[in-house]
Scaffold this motif. Structure first.
Motif: not given
Length: 470
Positions: A376-380, A404-410, A414-420, A430-432
């Motif tokens: 879900x883009x969560x950074x523990x 401890x934030x959720x990163x919703x950027x593209x 793309x990184x968390x959805x890469x299942x290969x 980046x936002x900064x």
């Protein structure tokens, strides 16, 4: 083909050049995409503001129209009031003049009545004098009768004369008494009339003073009405000028709105082109990475692949020890901006992973960050430098309190959805404000996909390193 580049280089140098060019294009696309996105957002915001301004100007036009009508009504009323006041002032002036003339006439009549009263009093004195003469004549006639009686026959004729004189004195006395009564009535009537005339004269004097005072006040009111009328005319002219200015402002707002729509549309078109170009650059970069040439980027990928296996093993180890790394019950941390969350495994995850992330950051040298995100883009957990406690200052927390934030950027998605089984490299802004070539590897616990391990490579530094070798 090599000759076109003006180089006598081997295939490795060509691939290195392609990599540098791909990174350069990706960097420029990332910066340009961010700029175009910002421009589109600003244009959208400007459209919203323009639409709001148009609505407000329409409301203002309605209000101005109402004010114009009210102003015209006030101007008309003030003109009528001024005219009525002028008419009343003239009428009151005429009345004051009439009262002054009446006062003068009554003053003359009062003076004549006082003179007549004085003359009547003179008549009373004459009547009293005549009455005194009649009494004396009667007394003389009585004395003459006495003397005639003493004279005997010789005084008989004188006695007759004395008797007639006495009768005449009695008649005169009766007449005087009757006239005196009438004169008294006349004198008393004149006194009463004089008293009433004096009272009426006092009232006339008071009325004359009151009318003069009212006339003076009305003169001041006429002056005030003239000022009010002039002010109402000036207000009407000012409202008309405001209406014209508002109409002009509405035209300008409409033009701004049209330009904002055009800018927004052009920005969207340009952004689509930049995204397409970035995709081409990413494909070109992917193709260039398929052949190892031993440059800085190959070294980064090689080490990142090694660290990926270490992090994945550590993740599997945590799970085997009973740490629920798949917990998605994100509890909001109050008072945080950007918003932060916590789960049941954060502390244990950070205790193990943060030192490993920091060692990777130090070892590779060209990284902005190294962290892991769940599906879900969560950074523990993050690098220690980016895991500072929130300060309440948005810009500071945006940069240094990123755990401890959720990163919703593209790029994150793309990184968390890469299942290969292959890594993914995406260059973005980046936002900064950092331009990052994000190198990500899928993370699995057994056969279950957990998220991604990310290496934030400084794209500009990496590009400079590759170019410097050339």
């Amino acid at each position: 083909m090599l000759g076109r580049f003006g180089l006598r280089a081997n295939l490795k140098e060509v691939i290195r050049l392609v990599r540098a060019a791909a990174i350069w294009i990706a960097v420029r696309c990332a910066v340009l995409a961010k700029a175009l996105q910002t421009t589109a957002e600003l244009a959208t915001r400007q459209m919203q503001l323009s639409a709001s301004a148009l609505v407000q100007q329409q409301l203002a036009s309605g209000l101005i129209a109402d004010v114009t009508r009210q102003s015209a009504m006030i101007e008309d009323l003030s003109a009528r009031n001024l005219q009525e006041s002028l008419t009343t002032s003239r009428q009151l002036s005429a009345t004051a003049k009439f009262i002054r003339e009446l006062r003068g006439e009554i003053d003359h009549i009062a003076a004549d009545m006082r003179n007549l009263q004085t003359q009547t009093q003179s008549i009373e004195e004459v009547m009293r004098l005549v009455a005194d003469v009649a009494r004396q004549t009667r007394l003389l006639s009585l004395n003459a009768s006495i003397e005639a009686a003493r004279a005997g026959p010789a005084g008989r004729g004188f006695a007759v004369v004395a008797s007639e004189v006495k009768k005449l004195a009695d008649q005169v006395n009766k007449s005087i008494t009757s006239v005196d009564g009438n004169v008294n009535v006349v004198v008393n009537g004149m006194a009463t009339a004089d008293s009433k005339m004096s009272h009426m004269l006092g009232r006339i004097h008071q009325a004359d003073g009151d009318v003069r005072e009212v006339a003076d006040i009305l003169v001041g009111q006429v002056s005030n009405f003239e000022s009010i009328h002039c002010a109402s005319v000036a207000i009407g002219e000012a409202v008309h000028a405001v209406a014209q200015a508002n109409h002009h402002a509405s035209d300008i707002s409409s033009q701004i709105d049209a330009l904002s729509h055009q800018i927004n549309a052009d920005s969207e078109t340009a952004l689509q082109g930049v995204v397409a170009l970035a995709s081409r650059a990413e494909a070109m970069q992917s193709n260039a990475l398929s052949v190892a040439i031993g440059d800085q980027l190959d070294l980064v990928i090689k080490k990142a692949t090694y660290f990926h296996r270490q992090i994945e093993n550590a993740l599997v180890s945590l799970h085997s020890k009973g740490v629920n790394v798949f917990d998605t019950k994100y509890e909001t941390i109050p008072g945080t901006d950007p918003l932060k969350f916590e789960t049941s495994y954060d502390d244990e995850f950070a205790r193990v992973m943060t030192p490993m992330f920091d060692n990777i950051l130090q070892d590779l040298g060209v990284l902005f960050y190294c962290n892991a995100l769940d599906v879900n883009g969560y950074v523990p957990a993050h690098n220690a430098v980016y895991s500072q406690a929130p300060t309440g200052h948005y810009e500071t927390d945006l940069k240094y309190s990123r755990d401890k934030r959720k990163m919703g950027d593209a790029a994150s998605q793309r990184a968390v959805q890469n299942r290969s089984d292959a890594y993914l490299m995406v260059t973005y802004l980046r936002d900064n404000g950092d331009v990052v070539s994000d190198l990500s590897f899928p993370l699995k616990v057994g056969n279950q996909h957990w998220g991604a391990l990310r290496f934030g490579v400084d794209a500009k530094q990496l590009r400079d390193e590759i170019t410097r070798v050339l």
